[in-house]
Scaffold this motif. Structure first.
Motif, short mmCIF file in Angstrom:
data_model
loop_
_atom_site.label_atom_id
_atom_site.label_comp_id
_atom_site.label_asym_id
_atom_site.label_seq_id
_atom_site.Cartn_x
_atom_site.Cartn_y
_atom_site.Cartn_z
N ILE A 1 -13.81 -0.12 -11.60
CA ILE A 1 -12.99 -0.42 -10.42
C ILE A 1 -12.68 0.90 -9.71
N VAL B 1 -7.10 -0.65 -4.97
CA VAL B 1 -7.76 -1.77 -5.65
C VAL B 1 -7.45 -1.74 -7.14
N TYR C 1 -5.57 -4.62 -9.28
CA TYR C 1 -6.29 -5.14 -10.44
C TYR C 1 -5.41 -5.07 -11.69
N ASP D 1 -2.86 -7.75 -11.49
CA ASP D 1 -3.45 -9.07 -11.77
C ASP D 1 -3.68 -9.27 -13.27
N PRO E 1 7.13 -13.00 -2.64
CA PRO E 1 6.13 -12.52 -1.68
C PRO E 1 6.66 -11.47 -0.70
N ARG F 1 7.04 -8.15 -2.49
CA ARG F 1 5.71 -7.56 -2.73
C ARG F 1 5.15 -6.98 -1.43
N ALA F 2 5.42 -7.66 -0.31
CA ALA F 2 4.95 -7.15 0.99
C ALA F 2 5.63 -5.83 1.32
N ARG G 1 4.01 -3.17 -0.72
CA ARG G 1 2.67 -2.86 -0.18
C ARG G 1 2.77 -2.10 1.14
N THR H 1 10.90 -13.57 8.36
CA THR H 1 10.38 -12.36 7.71
C THR H 1 9.29 -11.73 8.57
N ILE I 1 6.18 -9.17 8.79
CA ILE I 1 5.23 -8.47 7.93
C ILE I 1 4.19 -7.77 8.81
N ASP J 1 0.89 -4.81 9.19
CA ASP J 1 -0.30 -4.29 8.50
C ASP J 1 -1.15 -5.47 8.01
N VAL K 1 -1.49 -5.97 4.26
CA VAL K 1 -0.25 -6.46 3.66
C VAL K 1 -0.04 -7.94 4.01
N GLU L 1 -2.38 -10.15 1.83
CA GLU L 1 -1.89 -10.27 0.46
C GLU L 1 -0.66 -11.18 0.41
N TYR L 2 0.21 -11.04 1.40
CA TYR L 2 1.42 -11.87 1.50
C TYR L 2 1.03 -13.35 1.62
N ASP M 1 -0.13 -14.58 -1.66
CA ASP M 1 0.99 -14.78 -2.58
C ASP M 1 1.76 -16.06 -2.26
N ARG M 2 2.02 -16.29 -0.97
CA ARG M 2 2.85 -17.45 -0.58
C ARG M 2 2.07 -18.74 -0.55
N ARG N 1 -11.33 -10.52 -7.76
CA ARG N 1 -10.36 -10.11 -6.74
C ARG N 1 -10.53 -8.63 -6.40
N ALA N 2 -10.84 -7.82 -7.42
CA ALA N 2 -11.06 -6.39 -7.18
C ALA N 2 -12.30 -6.18 -6.30
N ARG O 1 -11.33 -7.01 -2.79
CA ARG O 1 -10.49 -5.94 -2.23
C ARG O 1 -11.30 -4.67 -1.96
N ARG O 2 -12.28 -4.38 -2.81
CA ARG O 2 -13.16 -3.22 -2.56
C ARG O 2 -13.86 -3.38 -1.20
N LEU P 1 -11.67 0.23 6.42
CA LEU P 1 -11.53 1.69 6.50
C LEU P 1 -12.85 2.34 6.91
#
Lengths: 222, 222
Positions: free
Chosen positions: A61, A66, A70, A73, A85, A88-89, A92, B59, B61, B63, B66, B69-70, B73-74, B88-89, B92-93, B100
Motif C-alpha cells: 500500500i 491511503v 487502510y 479499515d 461521519p 471523521r470529515a 480528514r 453540516t 463539508i 474538499d 473529504v 469519504e463522508y 460513511d453516512r 478500498r486502498a 483510494r490509490r 493529484l
C-alpha cells in the motif's frame, strides 16, 4: 512482519510510523533512498515515493493517506479518525490541511530546500523560499493554537490522524531547528503532549548522517 | 435538502455531483464564483474552493475527497469504495492518481490554462503548458486502457470513486475538446459506459456562457 519503507525526514513516512505504533501494530523499518530509483522498489511502488507499507499478507500500500485509511479499515481500534461521519470529515479536513497546504507553504520551503535538495542534487537552497517558509509557519502555529484553545486534540476530543499529520511535519521542521516554539505557547503545549507519547519516541531517535538535530529535538521538556 | 456549491467545469465538483447521484441522494446545485471571494461563502468554507456540501442537517463539508469519504460513511450503500480493506486502498490509490497526478499533469495544463485563467484574469494561456497537457493525457488514457483490459471498472469489479474521479476530469477536458478518444479505444469504451449512466446525465447538460462544448460532448454514441 509488516515493513515500512521510509526516509527519516519524510513527514509522510513519520505519520505512518506513528499511526502503526498508536494502533499497536509491529513493523520493520527499511530506508529507501528514493532518488536512486531502485528497480525493485519501483515494481512495488510505481510512484517511487515513501512511505510504502508491505502488510503481513504481502499487500503493498503506497501513499500515506491511503495507508492511514487502510489501517483504519483493517484495525479500527483504537480509532484515529473518530466515530461519527461529521467528526471523521473534520479529521480528514485537517489531514488535507497539513499534508497539502502546510506541506506546500512550509515543509517544502524549509525541509525540501535545506535538506532534500542535497540528496536530489538540485542545487543550492533558495533563500526567498526559506524566508517564505519561516513566515508561513507562524500562521499555521497560530491555527493550531486556535484549535487547541477549543478542543482537546486538533480534530476534537480524541487524538486523530490530524494530530499525527501536523506533528509529523512539525517534527521534521523541529529536527532542522525551524519551529519558533517560544512564540507559540499553545501549539508548543499540544506538541509536548504528542511528543511524550510512546508512539512518537522512535522519531526522536532518528539521526541523519551529517545533519545532527538541535539539542532540544529529543527533549520532552523543551 | 442538501446543497452543493460548485462550478460547472470543476472536475472536483463534478465528482461529487456524480457521487451523490450514484448514492441516490437529492441535492440542489448552486454556482459559486470562487474568484469573487464572497464573504458569506468564505465563512462556510475558509479554503474558498468548490465543491462544498451543505448536508440536510446543515453540516458543511469542504474538499471533494473529504466529501466522498463522508458520503461513504453516512450512506454506505451502494458502496463507491468497495468492501475489503485492500480493495478500498486500490480505489483510494487511483482517486489520488487522478485528483493529484492527472490534475497536475493534464487538467491544470489544459482546462486551467484555457478556461480558468480568464475568470481569474491571469493573462493569456501558455502554449507550452497546453502542449505538455496534450502529451501527458495520452499516457493516462493508456493507463486507463491497461486497467480496463484487466478489470471491469478502474479499481476492480465494481464502479468506484476511482471511475468517478477519472471520468470527472475527462468530462471537463472533453467539454473543451481535448480528449483524443479515437486513438484510445479501450478508454473510450470505459468512458462511454460511464457517460451513459443516469448519474452522469446532468453533467452533459452543463453549458458555460461563451464556451459551447463540441457536438460530441453530450452524445452517448460519440
Amino acid at each position: 512482519m509488516r515493513t515500512v519503507y521510509h526516509l527519516p525526514l519524510s513527514p509522510f513516512s513519520r505519520k505512518v510510523r506513528i499511526a502503526l505504533a498508536e494502533k499497536n501494530l509491529d513493523f520493520d523499518l527499511q530506508v529507501e533512498k528514493v532518488w536512486e530509483r531502485r528497480a525493485e522498489y519501483l515494481t512495488l511502488n510505481p510512484a517511487g515515493q515513501v512511505p510504502l507499507l508491505i502488510d503481513e499478507d504481502g499487500t503493498a500500500i503506497a501513499d500515506s493517506g491511503v495507508i492511514c485509511e487502510y489501517l483504519e479499515d483493517r484495525h479500527p481500534e483504537p480509532s484515529l479518525l473518530g466515530g461519527a461521519p461529521a467528526a471523521r470529515a473534520e479529521a480528514r479536513r485537517l489531514i488535507a490541511w497539513f499534508d497539502l497546504k502546510f506541506d506546500r507553504e512550509v515543509t517544502r520551503n524549509l525541509a525540501f530546500e535545506k535538506v532534500m535538495k542535497r540528496f536530489y542534487d538540485m542545487g543550492e537552497p533558495q533563500s526567498e523560499r526559506i524566508r517564505a517558509g519561516r513566515q508561513n509557519i507562524r500562521y499555521h502555529l497560530d491555527y493550531i493554537g486556535y484549535l487547541i484553545d477549543r478542543r482537546n486534540w486538533l480534530a476534537g476530543d480524541s487524538l486523530s490522524y490530524a494530530d499525527l499529520a501536523a506533528g509529523a511535519h512539525l517534527s521534521v521542521l523541529d529536527y532542522i531547528g525551524d519551529v519558533p516554539w517560544s512564540e507559540h505557547g499553545t501549539a508548543k503545549d499540544w506538541y509536548a503532549r504528542l511528543k511524550s507519547r510512546p508512539s512518537f519516541r522512535p522519531l526522536l531517535e532518528d539521526h541523519v548522517a551529517g545533519l545532527p538535530p538541535p539539542k532540544h529535538y529529543a527533549d520532552l521538556d523543551f
